[in-house]
Scaffold this active site. Structure first.
Site, PDB file in Angstrom:
ATOM      1  N   THR A 144       0.818  -1.216   0.000  1.00  0.00           N
ATOM      2  CA  THR A 144       0.000   0.000   0.000  1.00  0.00           C
ATOM      3  C   THR A 144       0.852   1.265   0.000  1.00  0.00           C
ATOM      4  OG1 THR A 144      -1.524   1.246   1.407  1.00  0.00           O
ATOM      5  CG2 THR A 144      -0.081  -0.276   2.537  1.00  0.00           C
ATOM      6  N   ASP A 145       0.250   2.356  -0.450  1.00  0.00           N
ATOM      7  CA  ASP A 145       0.955   3.647  -0.386  1.00  0.00           C
ATOM      8  C   ASP A 145       1.066   4.168   1.050  1.00  0.00           C
ATOM      9  OD1 ASP A 145      -1.712   4.372   0.043  1.00  0.00           O
ATOM     10  OD2 ASP A 145      -1.823   5.806  -1.613  1.00  0.00           O
ATOM     11  N   GLU A 146       0.286   3.577   1.974  1.00  0.00           N
ATOM     12  CA  GLU A 146       0.299   4.091   3.354  1.00  0.00           C
ATOM     13  C   GLU A 146       1.636   3.891   4.049  1.00  0.00           C
ATOM     14  OE1 GLU A 146      -3.058   3.559   5.819  1.00  0.00           O
ATOM     15  OE2 GLU A 146      -4.462   3.608   4.148  1.00  0.00           O
ATOM     16  N   TYR A 170      -1.856  -0.347  11.052  1.00  0.00           N
ATOM     17  CA  TYR A 170      -1.995  -1.055   9.771  1.00  0.00           C
ATOM     18  C   TYR A 170      -0.802  -0.761   8.868  1.00  0.00           C
ATOM     19  CZ  TYR A 170      -3.297  -1.552   4.849  1.00  0.00           C
ATOM     20  OH  TYR A 170      -3.273  -1.846   3.501  1.00  0.00           O
ATOM     21  N   ALA A 172       2.110   0.377   9.606  1.00  0.00           N
ATOM     22  CA  ALA A 172       3.369  -0.137  10.164  1.00  0.00           C
ATOM     23  C   ALA A 172       3.498  -1.633   9.888  1.00  0.00           C
ATOM     24  CB  ALA A 172       3.431   0.140  11.666  1.00  0.00           C
ATOM     25  N   LYS A 174       2.139  -3.278   7.392  1.00  0.00           N
ATOM     26  CA  LYS A 174       2.415  -3.478   5.965  1.00  0.00           C
ATOM     27  C   LYS A 174       3.861  -3.106   5.649  1.00  0.00           C
ATOM     28  CE  LYS A 174      -0.012  -4.584   3.049  1.00  0.00           C
ATOM     29  NZ  LYS A 174      -0.413  -5.929   2.525  1.00  0.00           N
ATOM     30  N   LEU A 210     -14.599   3.895   3.010  1.00  0.00           N
ATOM     31  CA  LEU A 210     -15.357   5.126   2.758  1.00  0.00           C
ATOM     32  C   LEU A 210     -16.420   5.005   1.652  1.00  0.00           C
ATOM     33  CD1 LEU A 210     -15.775   8.157   3.426  1.00  0.00           C
ATOM     34  CD2 LEU A 210     -14.180   8.641   1.565  1.00  0.00           C
TER      35      LEU A 210
HETATM   36  P1  NAD Z   1      -9.765  -7.218   2.458  1.00  0.00           P
HETATM   37  O1  NAD Z   1      -9.734  -6.904   3.919  1.00  0.00           O
HETATM   38  O2  NAD Z   1     -10.992  -6.923   1.685  1.00  0.00           O
HETATM   39  O3  NAD Z   1      -9.435  -8.766   2.239  1.00  0.00           O
HETATM   40  C1  NAD Z   1      -8.415  -9.434   2.926  1.00  0.00           C
HETATM   41  C2  NAD Z   1      -8.586 -10.926   2.696  1.00  0.00           C
HETATM   42  O4  NAD Z   1      -7.496 -11.600   3.350  1.00  0.00           O
HETATM   43  C3  NAD Z   1      -9.879 -11.496   3.283  1.00  0.00           C
HETATM   44  O5  NAD Z   1     -10.488 -12.378   2.361  1.00  0.00           O
HETATM   45  C4  NAD Z   1      -9.417 -12.235   4.525  1.00  0.00           C
HETATM   46  O6  NAD Z   1     -10.258 -13.323   4.882  1.00  0.00           O
HETATM   47  C5  NAD Z   1      -8.021 -12.679   4.109  1.00  0.00           C
HETATM   48  N1  NAD Z   1      -7.117 -12.911   5.247  1.00  0.00           N
HETATM   49  C6  NAD Z   1      -6.849 -12.039   6.251  1.00  0.00           C
HETATM   50  N2  NAD Z   1      -5.983 -12.587   7.122  1.00  0.00           N
HETATM   51  C7  NAD Z   1      -5.676 -13.817   6.636  1.00  0.00           C
HETATM   52  C8  NAD Z   1      -4.817 -14.868   7.079  1.00  0.00           C
HETATM   53  N3  NAD Z   1      -4.104 -14.748   8.216  1.00  0.00           N
HETATM   54  N4  NAD Z   1      -4.728 -15.987   6.334  1.00  0.00           N
HETATM   55  C9  NAD Z   1      -5.458 -16.104   5.195  1.00  0.00           C
HETATM   56  N5  NAD Z   1      -6.296 -15.154   4.732  1.00  0.00           N
HETATM   57  C10 NAD Z   1      -6.400 -14.019   5.447  1.00  0.00           C
HETATM   58  O7  NAD Z   1      -8.509  -6.466   1.850  1.00  0.00           O
HETATM   59  P2  NAD Z   1      -8.352  -5.742   0.437  1.00  0.00           P
HETATM   60  O8  NAD Z   1      -8.870  -4.361   0.538  1.00  0.00           O
HETATM   61  O9  NAD Z   1      -8.849  -6.639  -0.619  1.00  0.00           O
HETATM   62  O10 NAD Z   1      -6.753  -5.649   0.359  1.00  0.00           O
HETATM   63  C11 NAD Z   1      -5.995  -6.742  -0.143  1.00  0.00           C
HETATM   64  C12 NAD Z   1      -4.521  -6.397  -0.053  1.00  0.00           C
HETATM   65  O11 NAD Z   1      -4.261  -5.213  -0.798  1.00  0.00           O
HETATM   66  C13 NAD Z   1      -4.040  -6.108   1.366  1.00  0.00           C
HETATM   67  O12 NAD Z   1      -2.758  -6.675   1.507  1.00  0.00           O
HETATM   68  C14 NAD Z   1      -3.983  -4.587   1.448  1.00  0.00           C
HETATM   69  O13 NAD Z   1      -2.998  -4.178   2.353  1.00  0.00           O
HETATM   70  C15 NAD Z   1      -3.613  -4.260   0.020  1.00  0.00           C
HETATM   71  N6  NAD Z   1      -4.071  -2.933  -0.462  1.00  0.00           N
HETATM   72  C16 NAD Z   1      -5.392  -2.565  -0.313  1.00  0.00           C
HETATM   73  C17 NAD Z   1      -5.816  -1.339  -0.831  1.00  0.00           C
HETATM   74  C18 NAD Z   1      -7.266  -0.897  -0.717  1.00  0.00           C
HETATM   75  O14 NAD Z   1      -7.574   0.246  -1.057  1.00  0.00           O
HETATM   76  N7  NAD Z   1      -8.183  -1.756  -0.287  1.00  0.00           N
HETATM   77  C19 NAD Z   1      -4.900  -0.494  -1.474  1.00  0.00           C
HETATM   78  C20 NAD Z   1      -3.560  -0.898  -1.590  1.00  0.00           C
HETATM   79  C21 NAD Z   1      -3.169  -2.127  -1.084  1.00  0.00           C
HETATM   80  O1  DAU Z   2      -4.140   4.016   0.564  1.00  0.00           O
HETATM   81  C1  DAU Z   2      -4.362   2.637   0.457  1.00  0.00           C
HETATM   82  C2  DAU Z   2      -5.188   2.183   1.628  1.00  0.00           C
HETATM   83  O2  DAU Z   2      -6.515   2.646   1.396  1.00  0.00           O
HETATM   84  C3  DAU Z   2      -5.192   0.663   1.826  1.00  0.00           C
HETATM   85  O3  DAU Z   2      -3.893   0.250   2.134  1.00  0.00           O
HETATM   86  C4  DAU Z   2      -6.149   0.258   2.939  1.00  0.00           C
HETATM   87  O4  DAU Z   2      -6.208  -1.150   3.037  1.00  0.00           O
HETATM   88  C5  DAU Z   2      -7.513   0.807   2.613  1.00  0.00           C
HETATM   89  O5  DAU Z   2      -8.408   0.516   3.672  1.00  0.00           O
HETATM   90  C6  DAU Z   2      -7.462   2.305   2.378  1.00  0.00           C
HETATM   91  O6  DAU Z   2      -7.159   3.014   3.618  1.00  0.00           O
HETATM   92  P1  DAU Z   2      -7.886   4.388   3.999  1.00  0.00           P
HETATM   93  O7  DAU Z   2      -7.800   4.571   5.465  1.00  0.00           O
HETATM   94  O8  DAU Z   2      -7.420   5.497   3.135  1.00  0.00           O
HETATM   95  O9  DAU Z   2      -9.388   3.993   3.525  1.00  0.00           O
HETATM   96  P2  DAU Z   2     -10.818   4.232   4.200  1.00  0.00           P
HETATM   97  O10 DAU Z   2     -11.836   3.878   3.176  1.00  0.00           O
HETATM   98  O11 DAU Z   2     -10.926   3.610   5.552  1.00  0.00           O
HETATM   99  O12 DAU Z   2     -10.824   5.807   4.383  1.00  0.00           O
HETATM  100  C7  DAU Z   2     -10.666   6.682   3.268  1.00  0.00           C
HETATM  101  C8  DAU Z   2     -10.664   8.089   3.797  1.00  0.00           C
HETATM  102  O13 DAU Z   2     -12.003   8.393   4.261  1.00  0.00           O
HETATM  103  C9  DAU Z   2      -9.753   8.295   4.997  1.00  0.00           C
HETATM  104  O14 DAU Z   2      -9.184   9.585   4.924  1.00  0.00           O
HETATM  105  C10 DAU Z   2     -10.693   8.193   6.201  1.00  0.00           C
HETATM  106  C11 DAU Z   2     -12.008   8.727   5.653  1.00  0.00           C
HETATM  107  N1  DAU Z   2     -13.234   8.130   6.252  1.00  0.00           N
HETATM  108  C12 DAU Z   2     -13.334   6.784   6.310  1.00  0.00           C
HETATM  109  C13 DAU Z   2     -14.454   6.195   6.867  1.00  0.00           C
HETATM  110  C14 DAU Z   2     -14.559   4.697   6.968  1.00  0.00           C
HETATM  111  C15 DAU Z   2     -14.256   8.960   6.675  1.00  0.00           C
HETATM  112  O15 DAU Z   2     -14.156  10.212   6.585  1.00  0.00           O
HETATM  113  N2  DAU Z   2     -15.376   8.381   7.213  1.00  0.00           N
HETATM  114  C16 DAU Z   2     -15.499   7.032   7.353  1.00  0.00           C
HETATM  115  O16 DAU Z   2     -16.540   6.563   7.896  1.00  0.00           O
END
Ligand code: NAD
Ligand code: DAU
Length: 373
Positions: A144-146, A170, A172, A174, A210
């Site tokens: 992730t970019d985080e 989270y 940290a 990653k 979000l």
């Molecule tokens: P998600 O939370 O929707 O899905 C995570 C999946 O991993 C789930 O199916 C869960 O059951 C499985 N899982 C969790 N712990 C496990 C374990 N110990 N063993 C086996 N399976 C396990 O997550 P997502 O949003 O699809 O993100 C997927 C990956 O992409 C993550 O590594 C996240 O850090 C990364 N990522 C997410 C975003 C985003 O915006 N969602 C952006 C950049 C990177």
């Molecule tokens: O940047 C990549 C990351 O994006 C991934 O690594 C994470 O797995 C993914 O969850 C996401 O993290 P964010 O914290 O950016 O996503 P989230 O959707 O939780 O929040 C997006 C923005 O919206 C953030 O600035 C917090 C804000 N927010 C979120 C929720 C859930 C709100 O203002 N209200 C809310 O209820």
């Protein structure tokens, strides 16, 4: 020593972890549509993992689901031995920042310990390979970019050489997993690739994040919680564009390298919520404009102010570009949620309601200073 693989690389399977989550399930569908070789999906089905996401391929002979945890080394060894994957695409993780603030333990276990155990088994498997199979094996770690921390409004976007500065538990966890992957490449020669992507959105995203939370709450007539002043900026990418980027990195990425992935769509959270409300007004108008449901609530602790990705490396080296603009991607996402109300109902069950209570009940309204900051 494992037997050399009889199939050509093009027919060999890939091992996907976390394939029942949001990005993982989109990736499995995308892979079967666009590449077509077999996929083995290991997932422990946490609250975020939903096998129904892959119901359309559950009878497909190219798809195998294995229920299990990254931390089960014996199971991992069996999977490598039985399925002989040509690559691992590692999505499995705890992924929600707010949950990591309320309960970091699960993040360390899944994201750090889990990645460590997977790396160990991948390394043992890779070392057992010979010739073509050994040369072409890949371990792609989805990150992730985080990990890069936060930007001011005038900072340049994160590049692959930006120093790591994770701010949430989270992020940290990653960052730690990225470092393990890096070390397994440099020390043991595991053929790794790392991708650091910006915020994804699209179908099948759990409504704790979000965009799906806003859509789902709007339709249910509930408040649309905006943290703090809503001026935090995220860089949005449609999930299928993330999938195509991962495919590009897997087939053409240079070993040991990191590739940042992003769509150059920086938006303030409040603008995203307002855009969603306007789309919903157009596609499924309610008794009053949805924007009237917006509620400013107490900010997320340690909330990163701005993320932005410099994606020039993947564009110039691998010729990858996103297909969707934010406007087209968001419209089709809203339409998907409107067309899939039963999916939202099925995932927002009892455990989900407990989470909503835990995360939002204590927030109350945002302090005046937060909103006008
Ligand atoms: P998600 O939370 O929707 O899905 C995570 C999946 O991993 C789930 O199916 C869960 O059951 C499985 N899982 C969790 N712990 C496990 C374990 N110990 N063993 C086996 N399976 C396990 O997550 P997502 O949003 O699809 O993100 C997927 C990956 O992409 C993550 O590594 C996240 O850090 C990364 N990522 C997410 C975003 C985003 O915006 N969602 C952006 C950049 C990177
Ligand atoms: O940047 C990549 C990351 O994006 C991934 O690594 C994470 O797995 C993914 O969850 C996401 O993290 P964010 O914290 O950016 O996503 P989230 O959707 O939780 O929040 C997006 C923005 O919206 C953030 O600035 C917090 C804000 N927010 C979120 C929720 C859930 C709100 O203002 N209200 C809310 O209820």
């Amino acid at each position: 020593m494992t037997q050399p693989h009889k199939d050509s690389a093009s027919a060999a399977s890939i091992l996907v972890t976390g394939g029942c989550g949001f990005i993982g399930s989109n990736f499995v569908l995308d892979w079967l549509e666009n590449v077509g070789t077999p996929v083995v999906n290991l997932d422990s089905l946490t609250y975020a993992g939903n096998p129904e996401n892959l119901a359309s391929v559950s009878g497909d002979p190219r798809y195998t689901f294995i229920y299990g945890d990254l931390n089960d080394s014996e199971l991992l060894a069996t999977i490598f031995r039985d399925h002989h994957p040509r690559a691992v695409v590692h999505f499995a993780a705890e992924s929600h920042v707010d949950r990591s603030i309320l309960g970091p333990d699960a993040f360390l276990r899944a994201n750090i310990d889990g990645t460590f155990r997977l790396l160990q088994q991948a390394r043992a498997f890779h070392q057992s390979l010979e010739g073509f199979d050994r040369e072409h094996f890949r371990f792609l770690h989805v990150s992730t970019d985080e990990v890069y921390g936060t930007l001011t409004p005038t900072d340049p976007p994160f590049s692959e050489t930006t120093a790591y500065a994770p701010n949430s538990p989270y992020a940290a966890s990653k960052a730690a997993s990225d470092m393990l992957v890096r070390a397994w490449h440099h020390t043991y020669g595991l053929p790794t690739l790392i991708t650091n992507c910006s915020n994804n959105y699209g179908p099948l995203q759990f409504p704790e994040k979000l965009i799906p939370l806003t859509i789902s709450n709007a339709l249910a007539g509930k408040p649309l919680p905006v943290y703090g002043d809503g001026q935090q900026v995220r860089d949005w990418l449609y999930v299928r564009d993330h999938c195509s980027a991962i495919r590009a990195v897997l087939s053409l990425g240079r070993l040991g390298e990191t590739y940042n992935i992003g769509g150059n769509n920086q938006r303030a959270n409040l603008d995203v919520v307002n855009t969603l409300c306007a789309l919903l007004d157009e596609l499924k108008s309610g008794p009053k404009p949805y924007a009237e449901q917006i509620a400013f609530v107490k900010d997320r602790p340690g909330h990163d102010r701005r993320y932005a990705i410099d994606a020039r490396k993947i564009q110039s080296e691998l010729n990858w570009y996103p297909a969707e603009t934010f406007e087209t991607g968001l419209r089709s996402t809203v339409q998907w949620y409107l067309d899939n109300a039963p999916w939202i109902e099925s995932v927002t069950s009892g455990a989900y309601q407990n989470w909503v209570q835990q995360n939002y009940a204590g927030r109350g309204k945002a302090a005046r200073s937060e909103v006008s900051a």
